[in-house]
Design a protein around this motif. Structure first.
Motif, PDB file in Angstrom:
ATOM      1  N   MET A 144     -16.168 -60.354 -90.488  1.00  0.00           N
ATOM      2  CA  MET A 144     -17.377 -61.512 -90.783  1.00  0.00           C
ATOM      3  C   MET A 144     -17.252 -62.465 -89.685  1.00  0.00           C
ATOM      4  N   PRO A 145     -18.353 -62.893 -88.893  1.00  0.00           N
ATOM      5  CA  PRO A 145     -18.027 -63.742 -88.147  1.00  0.00           C
ATOM      6  C   PRO A 145     -17.810 -65.226 -88.471  1.00  0.00           C
ATOM      7  N   ARG A 146     -16.826 -65.921 -87.825  1.00  0.00           N
ATOM      8  CA  ARG A 146     -16.390 -67.367 -87.998  1.00  0.00           C
ATOM      9  C   ARG A 146     -16.553 -68.268 -87.067  1.00  0.00           C
ATOM     10  N   VAL A 147     -17.258 -69.152 -87.552  1.00  0.00           N
ATOM     11  CA  VAL A 147     -17.431 -70.372 -86.692  1.00  0.00           C
ATOM     12  C   VAL A 147     -16.673 -71.610 -86.937  1.00  0.00           C
ATOM     13  N   VAL A 148     -16.021 -71.973 -85.976  1.00  0.00           N
ATOM     14  CA  VAL A 148     -15.002 -73.088 -85.888  1.00  0.00           C
ATOM     15  C   VAL A 148     -15.417 -74.432 -85.587  1.00  0.00           C
ATOM     16  N   VAL A 149     -15.439 -75.462 -86.434  1.00  0.00           N
ATOM     17  CA  VAL A 149     -15.856 -76.820 -86.089  1.00  0.00           C
ATOM     18  C   VAL A 149     -14.586 -77.690 -85.864  1.00  0.00           C
ATOM     19  N   ASP A 150     -13.994 -78.169 -84.898  1.00  0.00           N
ATOM     20  CA  ASP A 150     -13.089 -79.037 -84.728  1.00  0.00           C
ATOM     21  C   ASP A 150     -13.508 -80.484 -84.716  1.00  0.00           C
ATOM     22  N   VAL A 151     -13.148 -81.589 -85.370  1.00  0.00           N
ATOM     23  CA  VAL A 151     -13.442 -82.695 -85.561  1.00  0.00           C
ATOM     24  C   VAL A 151     -12.190 -83.721 -85.308  1.00  0.00           C
ATOM     25  N   MET A 152     -12.313 -84.342 -84.325  1.00  0.00           N
ATOM     26  CA  MET A 152     -11.256 -85.330 -83.839  1.00  0.00           C
ATOM     27  C   MET A 152     -11.691 -86.858 -83.489  1.00  0.00           C
ATOM     28  N   PRO A 153     -10.578 -87.705 -83.822  1.00  0.00           N
ATOM     29  CA  PRO A 153     -11.127 -89.108 -83.818  1.00  0.00           C
ATOM     30  C   PRO A 153     -11.569 -89.422 -82.257  1.00  0.00           C
ATOM     31  N   LYS A 154     -12.525 -90.081 -81.960  1.00  0.00           N
ATOM     32  CA  LYS A 154     -12.682 -90.542 -80.741  1.00  0.00           C
ATOM     33  C   LYS A 154     -11.508 -91.214 -79.843  1.00  0.00           C
ATOM     34  N   PRO A 155     -11.548 -90.940 -78.476  1.00  0.00           N
ATOM     35  CA  PRO A 155     -10.291 -91.651 -77.952  1.00  0.00           C
ATOM     36  C   PRO A 155     -10.302 -93.281 -78.190  1.00  0.00           C
ATOM     37  N   GLU A 156     -11.283 -94.016 -78.284  1.00  0.00           N
ATOM     38  CA  GLU A 156     -11.156 -95.297 -78.510  1.00  0.00           C
ATOM     39  C   GLU A 156     -10.777 -95.628 -79.980  1.00  0.00           C
ATOM     40  N   ILE A 157     -10.823 -94.904 -80.873  1.00  0.00           N
ATOM     41  CA  ILE A 157     -10.555 -95.103 -82.225  1.00  0.00           C
ATOM     42  C   ILE A 157      -9.003 -94.952 -82.592  1.00  0.00           C
ATOM     43  N   LEU A 158      -8.367 -96.084 -83.150  1.00  0.00           N
ATOM     44  CA  LEU A 158      -7.067 -95.778 -83.716  1.00  0.00           C
ATOM     45  C   LEU A 158      -7.173 -94.327 -84.480  1.00  0.00           C
ATOM     46  N   ASP A 159      -5.866 -93.944 -84.372  1.00  0.00           N
ATOM     47  CA  ASP A 159      -5.598 -92.893 -85.533  1.00  0.00           C
ATOM     48  C   ASP A 159      -4.047 -92.976 -86.028  1.00  0.00           C
ATOM     49  N   PRO A 160      -4.211 -93.511 -86.960  1.00  0.00           N
ATOM     50  CA  PRO A 160      -2.724 -93.937 -87.571  1.00  0.00           C
ATOM     51  C   PRO A 160      -2.129 -92.685 -88.154  1.00  0.00           C
ATOM     52  N   GLN A 161      -2.847 -91.598 -88.386  1.00  0.00           N
ATOM     53  CA  GLN A 161      -2.096 -90.352 -88.985  1.00  0.00           C
ATOM     54  C   GLN A 161      -1.229 -89.763 -87.582  1.00  0.00           C
ATOM     55  N   GLY A 162      -1.850 -89.769 -86.588  1.00  0.00           N
ATOM     56  CA  GLY A 162      -1.442 -89.218 -85.443  1.00  0.00           C
ATOM     57  C   GLY A 162      -0.215 -90.098 -84.818  1.00  0.00           C
ATOM     58  N   LYS A 163      -0.435 -91.580 -84.954  1.00  0.00           N
ATOM     59  CA  LYS A 163       0.761 -92.207 -84.911  1.00  0.00           C
ATOM     60  C   LYS A 163       1.790 -92.157 -85.825  1.00  0.00           C
ATOM     61  N   ALA A 164       1.367 -91.800 -86.788  1.00  0.00           N
ATOM     62  CA  ALA A 164       2.917 -91.545 -87.790  1.00  0.00           C
ATOM     63  C   ALA A 164       3.475 -90.376 -87.452  1.00  0.00           C
ATOM     64  N   VAL A 165       2.847 -89.372 -86.744  1.00  0.00           N
ATOM     65  CA  VAL A 165       3.402 -88.069 -86.459  1.00  0.00           C
ATOM     66  C   VAL A 165       4.169 -88.385 -85.284  1.00  0.00           C
ATOM     67  N   LEU A 166       3.646 -89.065 -84.249  1.00  0.00           N
ATOM     68  CA  LEU A 166       4.264 -89.440 -83.172  1.00  0.00           C
ATOM     69  C   LEU A 166       5.588 -90.384 -83.262  1.00  0.00           C
ATOM     70  N   GLY A 167       5.583 -91.179 -84.074  1.00  0.00           N
ATOM     71  CA  GLY A 167       6.865 -91.909 -84.548  1.00  0.00           C
ATOM     72  C   GLY A 167       7.744 -91.222 -85.489  1.00  0.00           C
ATOM     73  N   ALA A 168       7.249 -90.187 -86.012  1.00  0.00           N
ATOM     74  CA  ALA A 168       8.470 -89.415 -86.776  1.00  0.00           C
ATOM     75  C   ALA A 168       9.232 -88.191 -85.796  1.00  0.00           C
ATOM     76  N   LEU A 169       8.490 -87.868 -84.767  1.00  0.00           N
ATOM     77  CA  LEU A 169       9.040 -86.901 -83.936  1.00  0.00           C
ATOM     78  C   LEU A 169      10.577 -87.225 -83.429  1.00  0.00           C
ATOM     79  N   PRO A 170      10.743 -88.386 -82.794  1.00  0.00           N
ATOM     80  CA  PRO A 170      12.056 -88.491 -82.028  1.00  0.00           C
ATOM     81  C   PRO A 170      13.198 -88.716 -83.185  1.00  0.00           C
TER      82      PRO A 170
END
Lengths: 96, 96
Positions: free
Chosen positions: B1-27
């Motif tokens: 069955m064919p599958r269509v993918v929708v990727d939704v990302m915060p716009k570049p100018e928008i703060l992304d606290p989840q992404g920042k949390a991941v970035l801070g956890a990596l080190p």
């Protein structure tokens, strides 16, 4: 700057209440033809320098330990050069 | 069955606290070399029948009205035939 994408999706045997909520909402909004929806997460990681096999292996370990829960989620890692060039083309053009 | 993918990302100018949390956890987990992380959503839609241009236009309207918030998020729509075949290959093989 090269970008590595990690897609995290619930495993097929795992219930996905968010996807089911979307699936249930579609007919109420007048959409038909969609038989199933799964919702997962997408991470875009910007890496300093070139994306070597070692970097991809590192990203896989990040995905295993931090970005996904391996018990209920599977992930894929791939390099995406096009993201930077066209981040919002589809989203912006869709209104036409 | 064919599958269509929708990727939704915060716009570049928008703060992304989840992404920042991941970035801070990596080190703290011993990972280096990642300079930025953005976290978004990925939807996999199974559609009945063929994926025509009309279906993709429908999916774009779903993305606009239900799957994303166009004020703060951008989305891309693409067809993914490979998802069904290899849903967990990377995730499973990464442990080796």
């Amino acid at each position: 700057m090269p970008r590595v994408v990690v897609d995290v999706m619930p495993k097929p045997e795992i219930l996905d209440p968010q996807g089911k909520a979307v699936l249930g909402a579609l007919p109420r909004l007048g959409f038909s033809g969609v038989t199933d929806v799964r919702q997962g997460k997408r991470f875009e990681l910007e890496v300093a320098g070139e994306v070597t096999d070692a970097v991809l292996e590192d990203v896989r370990r990040m995905a295993e330990t931090l970005l996904s829960n391996p018990v209920i989620e599977s992930f894929t890692v791939h390099v995406d050069d096009a993201v930077e060039d066209q981040p919002a083309v589809t989203g912006t053009a869709a209104g036409s």
